[in-house]
Design an enzyme around this catalytic site. Structure first.
Site, short mmCIF file in Angstrom:
data_model
loop_
_atom_site.label_atom_id
_atom_site.label_comp_id
_atom_site.label_asym_id
_atom_site.label_seq_id
_atom_site.Cartn_x
_atom_site.Cartn_y
_atom_site.Cartn_z
N ASP A 388 0.86 -1.18 0.00
CA ASP A 388 0.00 0.00 0.00
C ASP A 388 0.90 1.23 0.00
OD1 ASP A 388 -1.69 2.14 0.56
OD2 ASP A 388 -2.87 1.05 2.04
N HIS A 389 0.85 2.00 -1.09
CA HIS A 389 1.77 3.14 -1.24
C HIS A 389 1.48 4.24 -0.23
CE1 HIS A 389 4.92 5.28 -3.17
NE2 HIS A 389 4.86 4.59 -4.31
N ARG A 390 0.33 4.20 0.43
CA ARG A 390 0.06 5.20 1.47
C ARG A 390 0.87 4.92 2.73
NH1 ARG A 390 -6.35 4.29 1.39
NH2 ARG A 390 -5.50 2.17 1.69
#
Length: 416
Positions: A388-390
């Protein structure tokens, strides 16, 4: 004092549970800790223990019923005691929101009318989905108990198929009205039944894939050391724990070691912020009939290979027998999906929110590789990390996966 038996909420987003079976019948004496009923949630079929002693009575739900969480479905009574009447739903940790409007007190209509969103309840999960998909909840008519707006109502509206409150109240079209488009044709073929687990699994994977910014990093792993170390440890762990250690057990241990070193990868994304989890709880994706469940090995970084292997075997047996407990499917901080036993070379997996990642593991197979300037054949496997790039960026994900690979290459140095 009578003890209420309620439909439990095993997670914050759960809205309903399906009663699969009663383990006791009305009039039976029940002791605290005995298995009382089986319920099917969006994750698995789990057995629920009795929370006290008593005689089972006042049963209001039958097998197959779908019941809102917190609703009383039976009572544990003392001899001669009668079930209480008109009891409000129990607090289960799941908080309901109201749709934004002032609800005016009115007399009940003489006939049922469609419920508008103005006075309907809406779950936090449904409200979040509405925000993510741009659905106006004021236009929806909830399909849940009392007109409650459920997550599936939001997803139908997002797909353009949910009834609105205004549409539900509109008069039927005149008989002479001519359709503007041809009627839809049902697809040919026989339908395949979808369990509630499978249905909600489909909803959740769709939600994850469309809302979580996935990215992927892949590595090829030389499995020479892994194979040799496993062969050496098989008789040791069989003697100490009564179970045959698998490649998956070593991969679980290696991932747990890497998660301990990379707190962000062990983190979660929820409520628009990152939470760093204090425990490393690795879940394994397990195929059951018509669905996949994720069973959790708690505090994975603090236990040895034998305990990992034993827990993995017990969880798999309970999953296949539909006997998972609530604790077996909650609390995961990271997931592993291994399709190597199906001879899959490589694949990418969808993240299980709110987790930050999932590791997809392929089959070990002999492949031609270059090693020490020479061409040779060695056993290798491919691993692909979905992140998850967040929560993590590419560099963090690559560093985590590198440590997983190093652990597998040096497994003989740390295996215990």
């Amino acid at each position: 004092m009578a003890i209420s038996v309620v439909m439990p909420a095993l997670e914050m987003a759960q809205e309903t549970g399906k009663l699969v079976s009663w383990k006791k019948k009305a009039g039976d004496q029940v002791k605290k800790g005995e298995m009382l009923l089986e319920i099917e949630t969006d994750k698995a079929v789990v057995e629920i223990e009795a929370q006290g002693d008593g005689i089972l009575g006042g049963v209001t739900a039958k097998e197959g019923d779908v019941v809102p969480v917190g609703q009383t479905i039976a009572w544990l009574l003392k001899p001669g005691e009668q079930p209480p009447a008109n009891v409000a739903a129990a607090q289960t940790g799941r908080k309901m929101d109201s749709a934004p409007a002032a609800a005016a007190a009115t007399a009940a209509p003489a006939a049922p009318e469609p419920v508008s969103a103005a006075g309907a309840r809406i779950s936090p999960k449904a409200r979040r989905l509405a925000r993510e998909h741009g659905v106006d909840i004021a236009t929806l008519r909830g399909s849940g108990p009392g007109g409650e707006i459920l997550a599936e109502d939001i997803m139908k509206a997002a797909a353009g198929g949910a009834p609105s409150a205004s549409a539900a109240q509109a008069p039927p079209a005149a008989a002479s009205a001519r359709p503007t488009s041809p009627p839809s044709v049902a697809p040919s073929g026989s339908p395949d039944a979808v369990s509630s687990i499978g249905r909600i699994m489909a909803e959740r994977t769709t939600q994850s894939w469309t809302t979580v910014p996935h990215f992927f990093v892949t590595r090829e792993v030389d499995a020479t050391a892994l194979n040799a170390t496993r062969a050496r440890w098989i008789p040791i762990i069989e003697k100490s724990h009564g179970v045959k250690v698998t490649h998956t057990d070593f991969i679980v241990a290696a991932v747990a070691r890497a998660l301990h070193l990379h707190p962000r990868m062990n983190g979660s994304w929820a409520n628009d912020k990152i939470t760093l989890n204090s425990h490393v709880n690795v879940a394994l994706a397990m195929a059951v009939e018509n669905a996949v469940v994720t069973a959790v090995i708690k505090d994975t970084d603090r236990i040895g290979l034998g305990d990992i292997a034993k827990q993995r075997k017990e969880l798999a047996e309970r999953a296949r027998a539909n006997r998972l407990q609530p604790a077996d499917i909650t609390g995961a901080t990271f997931t592993i999906s291994n399709l190597g036993m199906f001879n899959v070379d490589a694949f990418t997996a969808i993240i299980v929110p709110p987790q930050a990642g999932i590791l997809a593991v392929g089959a070990i197979a002999d492949r031609v590789v270059a090693a020490n300037g020479m061409i040779g054949v060695r056993p290798t496997l491919n691993v692909t990390l979905s992140s998850d790039h967040r929560v993590v960026d590419g560099a963090r994900a690559a560093a985590f996966l590198n440590d997983v690979v190093l652990s597998l290459n040096e497994v003989d140095k740390w295996a215990r």
